[in-house]
Scaffold this active site. Structure first.
Site, PDB file in Angstrom:
ATOM      1  CG  ASP A  21      -1.905   0.943   1.166  1.00 13.75           C
ATOM      2  OD1 ASP A  21      -2.371   1.424   0.097  1.00 13.75           O
ATOM      3  OD2 ASP A  21      -2.789   1.183   2.065  1.00 13.75           O
ATOM      4  N   GLY A  24       0.223   5.388  -4.430  1.00 21.07           N
ATOM      5  CA  GLY A  24      -0.527   6.547  -5.200  1.00 21.07           C
ATOM      6  C   GLY A  24       0.027   7.670  -4.030  1.00 21.07           C
ATOM      7  CD1 TRP A  26       7.132   6.504  -2.355  1.00 17.83           C
ATOM      8  CD2 TRP A  26       7.128   6.865  -4.562  1.00 17.83           C
ATOM      9  NE1 TRP A  26       8.674   6.544  -2.630  1.00 17.83           N
ATOM     10  CE2 TRP A  26       8.539   6.478  -4.114  1.00 17.83           C
ATOM     11  CE3 TRP A  26       6.720   7.006  -5.860  1.00 17.83           C
ATOM     12  CZ2 TRP A  26       9.556   6.976  -5.123  1.00 17.83           C
ATOM     13  CZ3 TRP A  26       7.625   6.855  -6.754  1.00 17.83           C
ATOM     14  CH2 TRP A  26       9.078   6.866  -6.362  1.00 17.83           C
ATOM     15  NE  ARG A  34      -4.136   6.612  -7.375  1.00 16.73           N
ATOM     16  CZ  ARG A  34      -4.124   6.232  -6.021  1.00 16.73           C
ATOM     17  NH1 ARG A  34      -4.060   7.192  -5.140  1.00 16.73           N
ATOM     18  NH2 ARG A  34      -4.355   5.038  -5.710  1.00 16.73           N
ATOM     19  CG  HIS A  38       0.223   1.800  -9.308  1.00 16.52           C
ATOM     20  ND1 HIS A  38      -0.187   1.589  -8.351  1.00 16.52           N
ATOM     21  CD2 HIS A  38      -0.979   2.765  -9.653  1.00 16.52           C
ATOM     22  CE1 HIS A  38      -1.261   2.011  -7.747  1.00 16.52           C
ATOM     23  NE2 HIS A  38      -1.742   2.866  -8.737  1.00 16.52           N
ATOM     24  CB  SER A  66      -8.716  -5.606  -3.912  1.00 14.26           C
ATOM     25  OG  SER A  66      -9.082  -4.435  -4.188  1.00 14.26           O
ATOM     26  CG  LEU A 132       9.311 -17.214  -3.321  1.00 12.75           C
ATOM     27  CD1 LEU A 132       8.999 -17.186  -1.803  1.00 12.75           C
ATOM     28  CD2 LEU A 132       9.814 -15.688  -3.707  1.00 12.75           C
ATOM     29  CB  ILE A 196      -7.590  -7.133   7.139  1.00 16.43           C
ATOM     30  CG1 ILE A 196      -6.933  -7.207   8.536  1.00 16.43           C
ATOM     31  CG2 ILE A 196      -7.464  -8.392   6.409  1.00 16.43           C
ATOM     32  CD1 ILE A 196      -5.376  -7.499   8.618  1.00 16.43           C
TER      33      ILE A 196
HETATM   34  C1  FPP Z   1      -1.597   0.038  -3.277  1.00 13.06           C
HETATM   35  O1  FPP Z   1      -1.399   1.369  -3.444  1.00 13.06           O
HETATM   36  C2  FPP Z   1      -1.116  -0.564  -4.558  1.00 13.06           C
HETATM   37  C3  FPP Z   1      -1.933  -1.286  -5.409  1.00 13.06           C
HETATM   38  C4  FPP Z   1      -3.562  -1.390  -5.556  1.00 13.06           C
HETATM   39  C5  FPP Z   1      -1.431  -2.062  -6.765  1.00 13.06           C
HETATM   40  C6  FPP Z   1      -0.022  -2.718  -6.385  1.00 13.06           C
HETATM   41  C7  FPP Z   1       0.594  -2.853  -7.516  1.00 13.06           C
HETATM   42  C8  FPP Z   1       1.934  -2.733  -7.879  1.00 13.06           C
HETATM   43  C9  FPP Z   1       2.974  -2.746  -6.904  1.00 13.06           C
HETATM   44  C10 FPP Z   1       2.471  -2.907  -9.179  1.00 13.06           C
HETATM   45  C11 FPP Z   1       2.097  -4.073 -10.134  1.00 13.06           C
HETATM   46  C12 FPP Z   1       2.555  -5.486  -9.070  1.00 13.06           C
HETATM   47  C13 FPP Z   1       3.068  -6.643  -9.787  1.00 13.06           C
HETATM   48  C14 FPP Z   1       2.821  -7.670  -8.982  1.00 13.06           C
HETATM   49  C15 FPP Z   1       3.583  -6.571 -10.838  1.00 13.06           C
HETATM   50  P1  FPP Z   1      -2.389   2.545  -3.482  1.00 13.06           P
HETATM   51  O2  FPP Z   1      -2.512   2.833  -4.946  1.00 13.06           O
HETATM   52  O3  FPP Z   1      -3.605   2.039  -2.748  1.00 13.06           O
HETATM   53  O4  FPP Z   1      -1.667   3.950  -2.714  1.00 13.06           O
HETATM   54  P2  FPP Z   1      -2.495   4.712  -2.033  1.00 13.06           P
HETATM   55  O5  FPP Z   1      -3.069   4.250  -0.823  1.00 13.06           O
HETATM   56  O6  FPP Z   1      -1.221   5.755  -1.365  1.00 13.06           O
HETATM   57  O7  FPP Z   1      -3.387   5.649  -2.982  1.00 13.06           O
END
Ligand code: FPP
Length: 248
Positions: A21, A24, A26, A34, A38, A66, A132, A196
């Site tokens: 998490d 965005g 960051w 955003r 990613h 999700s 792994l 969670i």
């Molecule tokens: C949560 O941060 C992150 C996600 C919903 C996506 C995770 C995806 C990646 C790390 C890139 C692709 C993954 C793989 C496995 C290749 P957020 O966007 O909810 O951040 P925020 O809470 O700051 O808005």
């Protein structure tokens, strides 16, 4: 002494699950879109996977998308799907070289065709790997998984009524996406959120929870080491009392 050297190799978590998490936030902190977060989140994924493989962790599950993430702006969803495809393609050789086996959990049928195709190929290519096991949770939510399990149980027992006494934890777990995967010992969530978010609700019944303020794009194997050292300081009692656990 490096943090890594403080890790007791005899007491490693077998399965680590991660709620990645803060991508965005960051990016926004840096004045960027955003999706920039990613993209940088992929670097954290790479380092965490390598770090886990290097330590000899057996299972690593990453919450990558999700069921609820479909509610995000279309531009962000499209960018995440493209990123997934490009990452699968760019990381194939590294996964094979590092003996990593890829699996997925979630409603994979609901993903775009190209994502499904690329995933299927990589799962096949890595299926014989013995290091792994990397599990990507995609189009996943724990409530979906549990409801889906119930649906399958009903479908499987359409013709004769199920014996109620047959239903127990082991029976139910066979219908979850994680059948044959041990429950996570350690669940990590980044970005200082204490939730969670519909992730592995059944499986984390006895997991140790670790929360860090680090935003996911900044997460590196040293942060993984820190989480494991913290995990190893804890006493897991599984409902028993301390004296009973110490005896074993
Ligand atoms: C949560 O941060 C992150 C996600 C919903 C996506 C995770 C995806 C990646 C790390 C890139 C692709 C993954 C793989 C496995 C290749 P957020 O966007 O909810 O951040 P925020 O809470 O700051 O808005």
């Amino acid at each position: 002494m490096e943090l890594k050297d403080k890790i007791d190799k005899e007491n490693l978590p077998k399965h680590i699950a991660v709620i990645m998490d803060g991508n965005g936030r960051w990016a926004q902190k840096k004045g960027n879109q955003r999706i920039f977060g990613h993209k940088n989140g992929v670097k954290a994924v790479r380092d965490t996977v390598e770090g886990a493989a290097e330590l000899g962790i057996q299972f690593l599950t990453l919450y990558a998308f999700s069921t609820e993430n479909w509610g995000r702006p279309k531009k962000e969803i499209d960018a995440l799907m493209s990123l997934l495809i490009s990452t699968i393609n760019s990381e194939t050789d590294t996964l094979i070289k590092n003996n990593v086996r890829l699996l997925t959990i979630g409603d994979i049928d609901g993903l775009p065709v190209t994502v499904k195709k690329n995933l299927k190929e990589l799962i096949e290519k890595t299926s014989q790997n013995t290091g792994l096991t990397l599990i990507l949770a995609l189009n996943y939510s724990a409530r979906w998984e549990i409801v889906n399990a119930v649906k399958q149980i009903v479908a499987d027992n359409k013709n004769e009524p199920i014996d109620v006494d047959e239903i127990n934890n082991e029976f139910f777990e066979k219908y979850l996406n994680t059948a044959d995967i041990p429950d996570p010992d350690l669940l990590i969530r980044t970005s200082g959120e204490y939730r969670i978010s519909n992730f592995l609700i059944w499986q984390i019944a006895y997991s140790e929870l670790y929360f860090t303020e680090v935003l996911w794009p900044d997460f590196r194997r040293s942060d993984l080491h820190e989480a494991i050292v913290d995990f190893q300081r804890r006493e897991r009692r599984f409902g028993k009392i301390s004296e009973q656990v110490k005896k074993n």
